[in-house]
Design a protein around this motif. Structure first.
Motif, mmCIF file in Angstrom:
data_model
loop_
_atom_site.group_PDB
_atom_site.id
_atom_site.type_symbol
_atom_site.label_atom_id
_atom_site.label_comp_id
_atom_site.label_asym_id
_atom_site.label_seq_id
_atom_site.Cartn_x
_atom_site.Cartn_y
_atom_site.Cartn_z
ATOM 1 N N GLU A 323 5.089 -7.465 7.423
ATOM 2 C CA GLU A 323 6.194 -6.876 6.666
ATOM 3 C C GLU A 323 6.436 -7.661 5.382
ATOM 4 O OE1 GLU A 323 8.724 -3.799 6.337
ATOM 5 O OE2 GLU A 323 8.015 -4.247 8.358
ATOM 6 N N GLY A 324 6.559 -6.946 4.277
ATOM 7 C CA GLY A 324 6.896 -7.563 3.002
ATOM 8 C C GLY A 324 5.710 -7.860 2.103
ATOM 9 N N THR A 325 4.474 -7.735 2.606
ATOM 10 C CA THR A 325 3.329 -8.072 1.757
ATOM 11 C C THR A 325 3.024 -6.977 0.746
ATOM 12 O OG1 THR A 325 1.829 -7.221 3.454
ATOM 13 C CG2 THR A 325 2.239 -9.586 3.447
ATOM 14 N N GLN A 326 3.298 -5.728 1.084
ATOM 15 C CA GLN A 326 2.951 -4.667 0.150
ATOM 16 C C GLN A 326 3.754 -4.781 -1.140
ATOM 17 O OE1 GLN A 326 2.444 -0.857 1.846
ATOM 18 N NE2 GLN A 326 2.091 0.159 -0.097
ATOM 19 N N GLU A 327 5.016 -5.198 -1.030
ATOM 20 C CA GLU A 327 5.830 -5.369 -2.237
ATOM 21 C C GLU A 327 5.292 -6.488 -3.127
ATOM 22 O OE1 GLU A 327 8.549 -3.612 0.906
ATOM 23 O OE2 GLU A 327 6.913 -5.054 0.808
ATOM 24 N N LEU A 328 4.523 -7.398 -2.547
ATOM 25 C CA LEU A 328 3.984 -8.533 -3.297
ATOM 26 C C LEU A 328 2.548 -8.315 -3.744
ATOM 27 C CD1 LEU A 328 5.436 -11.389 -1.049
ATOM 28 C CD2 LEU A 328 6.324 -10.573 -3.243
ATOM 29 N N MET A 329 1.998 -7.134 -3.472
ATOM 30 C CA MET A 329 0.648 -6.821 -3.930
ATOM 31 C C MET A 329 0.597 -6.771 -5.449
ATOM 32 S SD MET A 329 -1.024 -3.751 -1.679
ATOM 33 C CE MET A 329 -1.845 -4.041 -0.122
ATOM 34 N N ASP A 330 -0.539 -7.195 -6.009
ATOM 35 C CA ASP A 330 -0.755 -6.968 -7.429
ATOM 36 C C ASP A 330 -0.667 -5.473 -7.704
ATOM 37 O OD1 ASP A 330 -1.183 -9.665 -7.845
ATOM 38 O OD2 ASP A 330 -3.364 -9.509 -7.698
ATOM 39 N N PRO A 331 -0.070 -5.061 -8.845
ATOM 40 C CA PRO A 331 0.120 -3.625 -9.097
ATOM 41 C C PRO A 331 -1.156 -2.815 -9.022
ATOM 42 C CG PRO A 331 1.404 -4.931 -10.645
ATOM 43 C CD PRO A 331 0.565 -5.901 -9.881
ATOM 44 N N GLU A 332 -2.263 -3.348 -9.567
ATOM 45 C CA GLU A 332 -3.497 -2.562 -9.545
ATOM 46 C C GLU A 332 -4.039 -2.408 -8.129
ATOM 47 O OE1 GLU A 332 -4.769 -6.859 -10.359
ATOM 48 O OE2 GLU A 332 -3.164 -5.504 -10.984
ATOM 49 N N LEU A 333 -3.689 -3.350 -7.243
ATOM 50 C CA LEU A 333 -4.115 -3.268 -5.852
ATOM 51 C C LEU A 333 -3.259 -2.247 -5.106
ATOM 52 C CD1 LEU A 333 -6.065 -4.524 -3.786
ATOM 53 C CD2 LEU A 333 -4.284 -6.200 -3.252
ATOM 54 N N ALA A 334 -1.964 -2.306 -5.315
ATOM 55 C CA ALA A 334 -1.047 -1.387 -4.632
ATOM 56 C C ALA A 334 -1.299 0.062 -5.027
ATOM 57 C CB ALA A 334 0.400 -1.766 -4.939
ATOM 58 N N ASP A 335 -1.871 0.265 -6.223
ATOM 59 C CA ASP A 335 -2.144 1.618 -6.701
ATOM 60 C C ASP A 335 -3.600 2.025 -6.554
ATOM 61 O OD1 ASP A 335 0.513 1.915 -7.469
ATOM 62 O OD2 ASP A 335 0.155 1.126 -9.479
ATOM 63 N N SER A 336 -4.417 1.166 -5.961
ATOM 64 C CA SER A 336 -5.848 1.432 -5.874
ATOM 65 C C SER A 336 -6.145 2.541 -4.876
ATOM 66 C CB SER A 336 -6.600 0.162 -5.463
ATOM 67 O OG SER A 336 -7.960 0.444 -5.181
ATOM 68 N N GLU A 337 -6.972 3.492 -5.273
ATOM 69 C CA GLU A 337 -7.349 4.572 -4.360
ATOM 70 C C GLU A 337 -8.218 4.068 -3.215
ATOM 71 O OE1 GLU A 337 -11.322 6.583 -6.207
ATOM 72 O OE2 GLU A 337 -9.492 6.940 -7.342
ATOM 73 N N ALA A 338 -8.856 2.923 -3.398
ATOM 74 C CA ALA A 338 -9.667 2.360 -2.314
ATOM 75 C C ALA A 338 -8.810 1.640 -1.280
ATOM 76 C CB ALA A 338 -10.715 1.395 -2.891
ATOM 77 N N ILE A 339 -7.700 1.086 -1.695
ATOM 78 C CA ILE A 339 -6.850 0.303 -0.795
ATOM 79 C C ILE A 339 -5.782 1.170 -0.144
ATOM 80 C CG2 ILE A 339 -5.310 -1.682 -0.635
ATOM 81 C CD1 ILE A 339 -8.288 -2.286 -1.276
ATOM 82 N N VAL A 340 -5.161 2.049 -0.916
ATOM 83 C CA VAL A 340 -4.062 2.875 -0.407
ATOM 84 C C VAL A 340 -4.640 4.162 0.179
ATOM 85 C CG1 VAL A 340 -1.929 4.073 -0.972
ATOM 86 C CG2 VAL A 340 -2.485 1.919 -2.112
ATOM 87 N N ILE A 341 -4.633 4.262 1.488
ATOM 88 C CA ILE A 341 -5.136 5.462 2.152
ATOM 89 C C ILE A 341 -4.229 6.642 1.808
ATOM 90 C CG2 ILE A 341 -5.608 6.531 4.389
ATOM 91 C CD1 ILE A 341 -6.172 3.747 5.475
ATOM 92 N N PRO A 342 -4.792 7.770 1.373
ATOM 93 C CA PRO A 342 -3.957 8.916 0.998
ATOM 94 C C PRO A 342 -3.012 9.325 2.120
ATOM 95 C CG PRO A 342 -6.232 9.274 0.328
ATOM 96 C CD PRO A 342 -6.227 8.022 1.172
ATOM 97 N N GLU A 343 -1.818 9.740 1.732
ATOM 98 C CA GLU A 343 -0.796 10.102 2.706
ATOM 99 C C GLU A 343 -1.254 11.224 3.631
ATOM 100 O OE1 GLU A 343 2.025 8.904 3.498
ATOM 101 O OE2 GLU A 343 2.417 7.430 1.941
ATOM 102 N N ASP A 344 -2.104 12.120 3.128
ATOM 103 C CA ASP A 344 -2.505 13.268 3.931
ATOM 104 C C ASP A 344 -3.824 13.043 4.661
ATOM 105 O OD1 ASP A 344 -4.102 13.231 1.701
ATOM 106 O OD2 ASP A 344 -3.891 15.368 1.238
ATOM 107 N N TYR A 345 -4.340 11.812 4.620
ATOM 108 C CA TYR A 345 -5.609 11.530 5.290
ATOM 109 C C TYR A 345 -5.327 10.890 6.642
ATOM 110 C CZ TYR A 345 -10.497 10.176 5.920
ATOM 111 O OH TYR A 345 -11.779 10.044 6.397
ATOM 112 N N GLU A 346 -5.653 11.608 7.713
ATOM 113 C CA GLU A 346 -5.321 11.175 9.073
ATOM 114 C C GLU A 346 -6.541 10.664 9.852
ATOM 115 O OE1 GLU A 346 -2.277 11.223 10.192
ATOM 116 O OE2 GLU A 346 -1.233 12.464 8.706
ATOM 117 N N LEU A 347 -7.686 10.477 9.173
ATOM 118 C CA LEU A 347 -8.951 10.267 9.878
ATOM 119 C C LEU A 347 -9.475 8.846 9.801
ATOM 120 C CD1 LEU A 347 -10.701 13.582 8.761
ATOM 121 C CD2 LEU A 347 -9.470 13.130 10.891
ATOM 122 N N ALA A 348 -8.659 7.888 9.375
ATOM 123 C CA ALA A 348 -9.051 6.481 9.426
ATOM 124 C C ALA A 348 -8.604 5.921 10.765
ATOM 125 C CB ALA A 348 -8.416 5.701 8.278
ATOM 126 N N LYS A 349 -9.558 5.670 11.663
ATOM 127 C CA LYS A 349 -9.228 5.262 13.021
ATOM 128 C C LYS A 349 -10.155 4.147 13.489
ATOM 129 C CE LYS A 349 -7.590 9.891 14.262
ATOM 130 N NZ LYS A 349 -7.737 11.034 15.187
#
Length: 371
Positions: A323-349
């Protein structure tokens, strides 16, 4: 904080685990000693160490030097770091030494389950750590360690593939696209990892993971044999560099490495395949033969401070269940399409490991592919 996305990831890691356990935290004083050795029994209450040393065994290039120095400055404990290149190397070392030699090791989810079931990890109960409450609820009751009695979370990520949109005009959306790449892709890269490669092939052919069905195994093998002429490298090392410098236009890759490659070559795209991808998590654990248990628990507790964990998150470009690490992510990391799994993608298991018989089938398929 994208709570919905992270909760969904945590739920996936939990798989079929039971509900969260009601566990009571313990207090403690200050210790200069190495603490009690494991011996297979649960360790005692948390006692914060203020001197001594700690021997950490982790993946290559997987723990920031900045944190090595900061840990010693903050706690007075000398941190020694040694490295391995696979979960199996870690397992072999612990089995050969009966769990001795290191104080903290960093196995991936399935390896935590194997090591704890074979009595090679110390039971200590993550909720007994002062910062144990920083573990996100959905990362507490994971399939490999229900209630977090043997581990605390480090970093998690996914395995998929990336391609260069300046070289490949077609939009690629599936593992079927990866195993039948367009001509513009040239020769592509894949990992030297039989589980990842064979499971990805099974996703395409419709087979079950760890299957023993001959027809399903043959279909996966046929797909890989047909794919082989399009393959430039079967190598898990150097993937990032080959994509970033344009040597390859497409390759199987971990999401953190994909993010770093994308920083150098923005035209790269990380794919969330329609057949699904593997979600994995690495964890801090204490071997049963650890000689510096108080120091080890002090380290695990220190890493559960979001300010410390965020240094690793930003260094490795992976997310954490703290808890709390996402707020401390570098902005380019928090917005990265590789790091942030899309909200509608349910298949990462997460994918459970195969048993020995099942893995023998995978080995035969993979050796045929490589040969």
């Amino acid at each position: 904080m994208r709570r919905t996305r992270r909760a969904r990831i945590g739920t996936a890691l939990a798989l079929t685990a039971a509900g969260a356990l009601a566990l009571t935290a313990c207090g403690g004083g200050v210790s200069d000693s190495g603490g009690e050795a494991g011996g297979g029994a649960a360790a005692g209450e948390y006692v914060e160490a203020s001197s001594g040393e700690l021997n950490l065994y982790t993946w290559s290039d997987y723990y920031p030097e900045e944190l090595v120095k900061k840990f010693t400055e903050d706690t007075g404990i000398t941190l020694n770091v040694d490295y391995y290149d696979s979960n199996e190397s870690l397992e072999a070392k612990l089995r050969a030494s009966d769990g001795a030699g290191y104080d903290v090791v960093v196995p991936t989810d399935y390896m935590v389950e194997i090591l704890k079931n074979d009595g090679l990890l110390l039971e200590f109960d993550a909720s007994s750590l002062p910062n144990g409450g920083n573990i996100e609820d959905d990362f507490m009751d994971v399939y490999f360690d229900e209630g977090r009695k043997y581990s605390t979370p480090y970093l998690y990520g996914t395995t998929s593939f990336a391609y260069d949109t300046e070289v490949i005009d077609e939009e690629l959306t599936s593992w079927a696209d990866y195993f039948d790449p367009p001509e513009s892709a040239g020769k592509v890269g894949t990992m030297n990892d039989q589980s990842e490669v064979v499971n990805s092939a099974l996703r395409v052919t419709g087979g079950e993971f760890c299957t023993t069905d001959g027809a399903e195994l043959q279909a996966a093998q046929d797909l890989l044999v047909d794919f082989k002429p399009r393959v430039a490298t079967i190598n898990s090392d150097g993937i990032l560099e080959r994509l970033a410098n344009g040597e390859q236009a497409m390759a199987m890759i971990w999401n953190g490495a994909a993010h770093r490659a994308m920083q150098e070559r923005p035209s790269l795209r990380y794919v969330y395949p329609e057949e699904g991808i593997a979600l994995w998590q690495d964890n801090f654990t204490i071997p049963v033969g650890a000689q510096n248990v108080d120091q080890a628990k002090t380290f695990l507790n220190w890493m559960l401070d979001p300010e410390n964990m965020a240094v690793a998150v930003n260094y490795q470009a992976y997310a954490s269940g703290v808890e709390g690490t996402q707020e401390l992510m570098d902005p380019e990391l928090a917005d990265s399409e590789a790091i942030v799994i899309p909200e509608d993608y349910e298949l990462a298991k997460p994918v459970r490991p195969c048993n020995n018989e099942e893995m023998t089938n995978y080995t035969k398929i993979f050796e045929t592919f490589k040969g």
